[in-house]
Design an enzyme around this catalytic site. Structure first.
Site, PDB file in Angstrom:
ATOM      1  N   HIS A 160     -10.256  -5.276  -3.146  1.00  0.00           N
ATOM      2  CA  HIS A 160      -8.910  -5.507  -2.616  1.00  0.00           C
ATOM      3  C   HIS A 160      -8.997  -5.944  -1.168  1.00  0.00           C
ATOM      4  O   HIS A 160      -9.843  -5.469  -0.408  1.00  0.00           O
ATOM      5  CB  HIS A 160      -8.029  -4.258  -2.748  1.00  0.00           C
ATOM      6  CG  HIS A 160      -8.669  -2.992  -2.287  1.00  0.00           C
ATOM      7  ND1 HIS A 160      -9.597  -2.321  -3.048  1.00  0.00           N
ATOM      8  CD2 HIS A 160      -8.526  -2.274  -1.143  1.00  0.00           C
ATOM      9  CE1 HIS A 160      -9.998  -1.229  -2.398  1.00  0.00           C
ATOM     10  NE2 HIS A 160      -9.370  -1.193  -1.228  1.00  0.00           N
TER      11      HIS A 160
ATOM     12  N   HIS B  99      -6.974  -5.859   2.243  1.00  0.00           N
ATOM     13  CA  HIS B  99      -5.844  -5.287   2.975  1.00  0.00           C
ATOM     14  C   HIS B  99      -5.253  -6.370   3.877  1.00  0.00           C
ATOM     15  O   HIS B  99      -5.999  -7.077   4.566  1.00  0.00           O
ATOM     16  CB  HIS B  99      -6.307  -4.143   3.897  1.00  0.00           C
ATOM     17  CG  HIS B  99      -6.859  -2.940   3.203  1.00  0.00           C
ATOM     18  ND1 HIS B  99      -6.126  -1.791   3.015  1.00  0.00           N
ATOM     19  CD2 HIS B  99      -8.075  -2.693   2.670  1.00  0.00           C
ATOM     20  CE1 HIS B  99      -6.878  -0.874   2.406  1.00  0.00           C
ATOM     21  NE2 HIS B  99      -8.067  -1.398   2.190  1.00  0.00           N
TER      22      HIS B  99
ATOM     23  N   ASP C  27       0.850  -1.188   0.000  1.00  0.00           N
ATOM     24  CA  ASP C  27       0.000   0.000   0.000  1.00  0.00           C
ATOM     25  C   ASP C  27       0.893   1.248   0.000  1.00  0.00           C
ATOM     26  O   ASP C  27       1.906   1.306   0.708  1.00  0.00           O
ATOM     27  CB  ASP C  27      -0.909  -0.009   1.231  1.00  0.00           C
ATOM     28  CG  ASP C  27      -2.061   0.977   1.105  1.00  0.00           C
ATOM     29  OD1 ASP C  27      -3.222   0.528   1.040  1.00  0.00           O
ATOM     30  OD2 ASP C  27      -1.804   2.201   1.086  1.00  0.00           O
TER      31      ASP C  27
ATOM     32  N   ASN D  31     -12.935  -3.297   2.647  1.00  0.00           N
ATOM     33  CA  ASN D  31     -13.913  -2.215   2.729  1.00  0.00           C
ATOM     34  C   ASN D  31     -14.830  -2.328   1.512  1.00  0.00           C
ATOM     35  O   ASN D  31     -14.353  -2.425   0.381  1.00  0.00           O
ATOM     36  CB  ASN D  31     -13.210  -0.857   2.735  1.00  0.00           C
ATOM     37  CG  ASN D  31     -12.355  -0.657   3.979  1.00  0.00           C
ATOM     38  OD1 ASN D  31     -12.740  -1.068   5.065  1.00  0.00           O
ATOM     39  ND2 ASN D  31     -11.199  -0.040   3.819  1.00  0.00           N
TER      40      ASN D  31
END
Ligand code: AMP
Length: 113
Positions: A99, A101, A31, A86
């Protein structure tokens, strides 16, 4: 076909990423604004907007993403880690390409914000 998002552009090789893992179904990279010492994103090569957009035929792909998330965590030296997906703007999603995390390397508290 990859999505018309910044992650789609990474999948097409149009912009660089700090890759940590890649296979025929997904790509994992660091990230750009890490929230912990280890912060990696695992994304499908398939253009899927969010977890909410996934359907039954994506079940195997979703399982694969989670297995890769755990593999990447181990590869990064983590034994304890958090995975976050999310889904939707009000849940904090800012890039509309699914995606996962993978976050770790520090004490993670609960509940999240
Ligand atoms: P989310 O808010 O769940 O949609 O997560 C999107 C994540 O993508 C954020 O943690 C951003 O820091 C990250 N991000 C955005 N642009 C890039 C980029 N070019 N390279 C790596 N990570 C990025």
């Amino acid at each position: 076909m990859a999505s018309d998002t910044i992650f789609g552009r990474m999948l097409r090789g149009e912009i660089p990423c700090d890759e940590v893992y890649s296979d025929e179904k997904c790509l994992a990279f660091r990230d750009i604004q890490p929230q912990a010492p280890v912060h990696v994103l695992v994304i499908p090569r398939k253009a899927l907007e969010s977890l909410d957009a996934a359907v039954a035929e994506d079940a195997e792909l979703l399982g694969h993403l989670l297995l890769v998330a755990a593999k990447v965590a181990r590869q990064q030296g983590l034994t304890d880690f958090r995975t976050v997906i999310n889904s939707g703007a009000k849940a904090g999603q800012t890039v509309f390409h699914l995606h996962v995390h993978v976050i770790g390397g520090r004490l993670l508290t609960w509940p999240p914000g």
